[in-house]
Design an enzyme around this catalytic site. Structure first.
Site, PDB file in Angstrom:
ATOM      1  CB  CYS A  77      49.568  28.466  31.324  1.00 49.77           C
ATOM      2  SG  CYS A  77      49.097  29.142  29.718  1.00 49.77           S
ATOM      3  CG  HIS A 178      45.612  30.273  33.446  1.00 52.81           C
ATOM      4  ND1 HIS A 178      46.866  30.669  33.855  1.00 52.81           N
ATOM      5  CD2 HIS A 178      45.618  30.347  32.098  1.00 52.81           C
ATOM      6  CE1 HIS A 178      47.594  30.983  32.786  1.00 52.81           C
ATOM      7  NE2 HIS A 178      46.854  30.800  31.712  1.00 52.81           N
ATOM      8  CD  GLU A 180      46.392  30.894  37.415  1.00 51.97           C
ATOM      9  OE1 GLU A 180      46.291  29.661  37.536  1.00 51.97           O
ATOM     10  OE2 GLU A 180      46.966  31.429  36.462  1.00 51.97           O
TER      11      GLU A 180
END
Lengths: 197, 259
Positions: A77, A178, A180
């Site tokens: 990001c 993202h 994650e």
């Protein structure tokens, strides 16, 4: 496997730490130069604003350290945007690993909301980062600025126009989305990054 | 193309999911983490955890729970309930929440929206609005108005839905979560006319809430209400609408969803 997560004034670092832990690896979240330089993998995460994060990196001399890394590095990001040359966000000079300008989304229709927030597909994937991907997969995005398609593009996403959702050059990898927070698809991308040879 | 989102909402009291569920395959049906994981595996795009405890002790329990959710859930999640000031937001984001949802506190002191946007970014700030259509005539006719409520829908305010939504948009909210109190719990569909007016005038995404009973209701809120996301609780908790089936149905109906 030593995984270092660069600690600086960006949000969302804990989410990356949690995601790496879920893979069974205990990462180190640190701004210590020696620890970052000696790690097997470095993740440069973040959610935030280019100008203040860049100022923080410079003040802590992390700018030179990151650019000089030789092991696989993954920017996420704002981490990806900071690896570029310059950002339109407050006219910020960035790290310059990828010689490309970060631009602000310009809505063309009412439906084009900024930031882009939610799940969108990555297409045209070409990198070991996306090993095992066969069709466009959905990943989670939240951002107002984007990297245009360029020589280092390894995945594209269409929002307002096609742009780079991932980049790769030498040992530097970067994703605008993202991993994650992108469910199983994101876990696979992080695993691929850890297993890069 | 950006996908329309499906968001299950879990009400949490003293660390447990309330309203119950009939997922027999869960070891502990009330465990918010197990349920969140199940929804995530089934294809939920985000989760909302609402703290409905009022006590100080309950708040602490909730913060601990948020830490556990962040450790174990691999999709974004929003937390809400009892957020009154910036320090509450800071505590919950530090615990690992991706976004916070504020409701009554924003109506009592609208500057809170500006403060959250300035300190943490608009993307973390969801403003929830509970509103009720009041007046003799039905929706869309003159004389009827959407009134905003606080304290979990118990106390009416002077604020009107559309003006308030526009104001929080301008103050820096990242998303609006609109619950129609007329539609909530009735299972006859979302408030699509009001949602369409919101989505067509605001510059931020709008989450539809209240009224889901069938798969068609979800299609209608995306296609007619132009909603960016749809939130529901009981139809998911009681297994009335399995998420994989819902998403396949929506895809077949031409709605862009993540499969």
């Amino acid at each position: 496997m030593n995984v270092a997560i660069v600690k600086y004034n960006a949000g969302n670092i804990g989410s990356v730490e949690n995601a790496v832990r879920r893979m069974g690896i205990e990462p180190v979240v640190t701004d210590d130069v020696a620890t970052i330089q000696s790690a097997d993998r470095v993740i440069f995460p973040g959610q935030g604003e280019a100008h203040s994060t860049m100022a923080y990196l410079k003040a802590h001399r992390l700018d030179e350290v990151i650019v000089g890394l030789k092991q696989p590095v993954l920017g996420i990001c704002i981490g990806m945007q900071l690896l570029c040359r310059h950002s339109e966000e407050q006219d910020t000079e960035c790290l310059g690993v990828f010689d490309v300008e970060v631009k602000r989304f310009q809505p063309q229709r009412h439906e084009d909301k900024v930031p882009q927030m939610g799940w969108n597909t990555i297409e045209g994937t070409k990198s070991a980062l996306f090993k095992g991907f066969e069709e466009p997969e959905f990943v989670y995005f939240i951002h107002s600025f984007y990297v245009p398609t360029c020589d280092w593009t390894i995945a594209t996403t269409d929002y307002i126009q096609p742009y780079s959702s991932a980049l790769h050059k030498d040992n530097f990898y970067a994703t605008q989305f993202h991993p994650e927070k992108s469910g199983k698809v994101g876990e696979r991308i992080l695993k691929n990054f850890i297993e890069l040879t | 193309m950006l996908a329309k989102r499906i968001i299950p909402c879990l009400d949490i009291k003293d660390g447990q999911t309330v309203k119950g569920t009939n997922f027999v395959n869960l070891r502990q049906a009330g465990d918010p983490i197990e349920l969140g994981k199940l929804y995530s595996e089934q294809g939920a795009d985000e989760l909302v955890y609402l703290d409905i405890t009022a006590s100080h002790e309950g708040r602490k329990t909730f913060t601990e729970l948020v830490k556990r959710i962040a450790r174990e859930i691999n999709i974004p999640f929003t937390v809400g309930g009892g957020i009154n000031e910036l320090s509450d937001v800071d505590r919950l984001l530090n615990a690992g929440a991706d976004k916070v949802s504020i409701n009554s506190a924003a109506l009592r002191r609208p500057e809170l929206v500006d403060e959250i946007a300035k300190h943490f970014g608009s993307q973390v700030c969801v403003v929830a609005i509970d509103a009720k259509m009041e007046g003799e005539m039905s929706e869309g006719q003159r004389g009827s108005e959407w009134i905003c409520y606080i304290n979990g829908g118990r106390v009416p305010t002077e604020r009107k839905l559309f003006a308030w939504a526009k104001e929080v948009n301008e103050r820096g909210a990242g998303e609006i979560l609109f619950t129609s109190m007329n539609h909530d719990g009735v299972k006859r569909g979302f408030a699509d006319a009001a949602l369409r007016r919101l989505t067509d005038t605001l510059t931020i995404p709008v989450i539809a809430s209240g009224g889901a009973g069938t798969k068609e209701h979800f299609r209608d809120t995306f296609q007619n209400g132009h909603s960016d996301a749809a939130l529901a609780a009981s139809v998911f908790h009681f297994g009335e609408i399995p998420i994989p089936e819902l998403k396949q149905y929506l895809r077949n109906e031409g709605v862009n969803v993540r499969l």
